[in-house]
Design a protein around this motif. Structure first.
Motif, short mmCIF file in Angstrom:
data_model
loop_
_atom_site.label_atom_id
_atom_site.label_comp_id
_atom_site.label_asym_id
_atom_site.label_seq_id
_atom_site.Cartn_x
_atom_site.Cartn_y
_atom_site.Cartn_z
N GLN A 38 -49.04 -3.12 50.27
CA GLN A 38 -47.83 -2.34 50.04
C GLN A 38 -47.57 -1.29 51.11
O GLN A 38 -46.80 -0.36 50.91
CB GLN A 38 -47.83 -1.70 48.65
N SER A 39 -48.22 -1.43 52.26
CA SER A 39 -47.94 -0.51 53.36
C SER A 39 -47.54 -1.26 54.63
O SER A 39 -46.88 -0.69 55.49
CB SER A 39 -49.15 0.38 53.65
N THR A 40 -47.93 -2.52 54.73
CA THR A 40 -47.59 -3.33 55.90
C THR A 40 -46.27 -4.04 55.65
O THR A 40 -46.16 -4.84 54.73
CB THR A 40 -48.69 -4.37 56.17
N ILE A 41 -45.27 -3.74 56.47
CA ILE A 41 -43.97 -4.39 56.32
C ILE A 41 -44.02 -5.74 57.01
O ILE A 41 -44.30 -5.84 58.20
CB ILE A 41 -42.84 -3.53 56.92
N CYS A 42 -43.74 -6.80 56.24
CA CYS A 42 -43.75 -8.16 56.79
C CYS A 42 -42.36 -8.58 57.25
O CYS A 42 -42.25 -9.38 58.18
CB CYS A 42 -44.23 -9.15 55.73
N LEU A 43 -41.31 -8.06 56.59
CA LEU A 43 -39.96 -8.52 56.92
C LEU A 43 -38.94 -7.47 56.53
O LEU A 43 -38.96 -6.94 55.42
CB LEU A 43 -39.67 -9.83 56.15
N HIS A 44 -38.05 -7.15 57.48
CA HIS A 44 -36.87 -6.33 57.20
C HIS A 44 -35.74 -7.31 56.93
O HIS A 44 -35.34 -8.05 57.82
CB HIS A 44 -36.50 -5.47 58.40
N THR A 45 -35.22 -7.36 55.73
CA THR A 45 -34.20 -8.36 55.41
C THR A 45 -32.80 -7.94 55.81
O THR A 45 -31.95 -8.78 56.00
CB THR A 45 -34.19 -8.69 53.91
N HIS A 46 -32.51 -6.66 55.90
CA HIS A 46 -31.17 -6.14 56.20
C HIS A 46 -30.16 -6.60 55.15
O HIS A 46 -28.97 -6.68 55.42
CB HIS A 46 -30.72 -6.55 57.60
#
Length: 129
Positions: free
Chosen positions: A86-94
């Motif tokens: 819950q701290s590593t961002i895998c994807l910014h969906t926009h």
């Protein structure tokens, strides 16, 4: 009179060169041949052969390992996909949360767990298409 004939010849030569250059730039090129081996399946391709399991009684579905779980949550009005920590961002969906129904918006603000990234894509596609 000699000046006019030289100018006319120069204009004609220039016109022929321009016509030839234009023809070369607009003519259809040959398709480059694929450099992959004939039996190789590229990442963007899918296998069309059926996948058979010999010992179907012994096959059990594999549960998703903790490393493969993803967390879809809304932050600052947009959806983000985090890894299990819950701290590593895998994807910014926009994708703005406003594109979802109110009930789903509440779930997304709290966060939804998915066992694979493909499940997230299917979920998002069902609400955004």
């Amino acid at each position: 009179m000699k000046k006019y004939s030289i100018c006319t010849a120069l204009v004609l030569v220039t016109a022929v060169v321009c016509f030839f250059a234009g023809y070369l730039t607009t003519s259809p090129d040959k398709e480059p041949e694929s450099t992959s081996a004939p039996e190789t399946i590229l990442e963007t391709e899918t296998a069309s052969e059926p996948q058979l399991v010999v010992n179907q009684k012994e096959v059990e579905p594999v549960a998703a390992s903790p490393e493969e779980e993803f967390y879809l949550v809304s932050e600052t009005g947009y959806l983000l996909v985090f890894a299990q920590d819950q701290s590593t961002i895998c994807l910014h969906t926009h994708i703005p949360i406003s594109e979802f129904p109110e009930k789903e918006q509440e779930k997304l603000r709290a966060g939804i767990w998915f066992s694979s990234m493909m499940e997230i894509f299917h979920y998002l596609e069902s609400y955004t298409s």
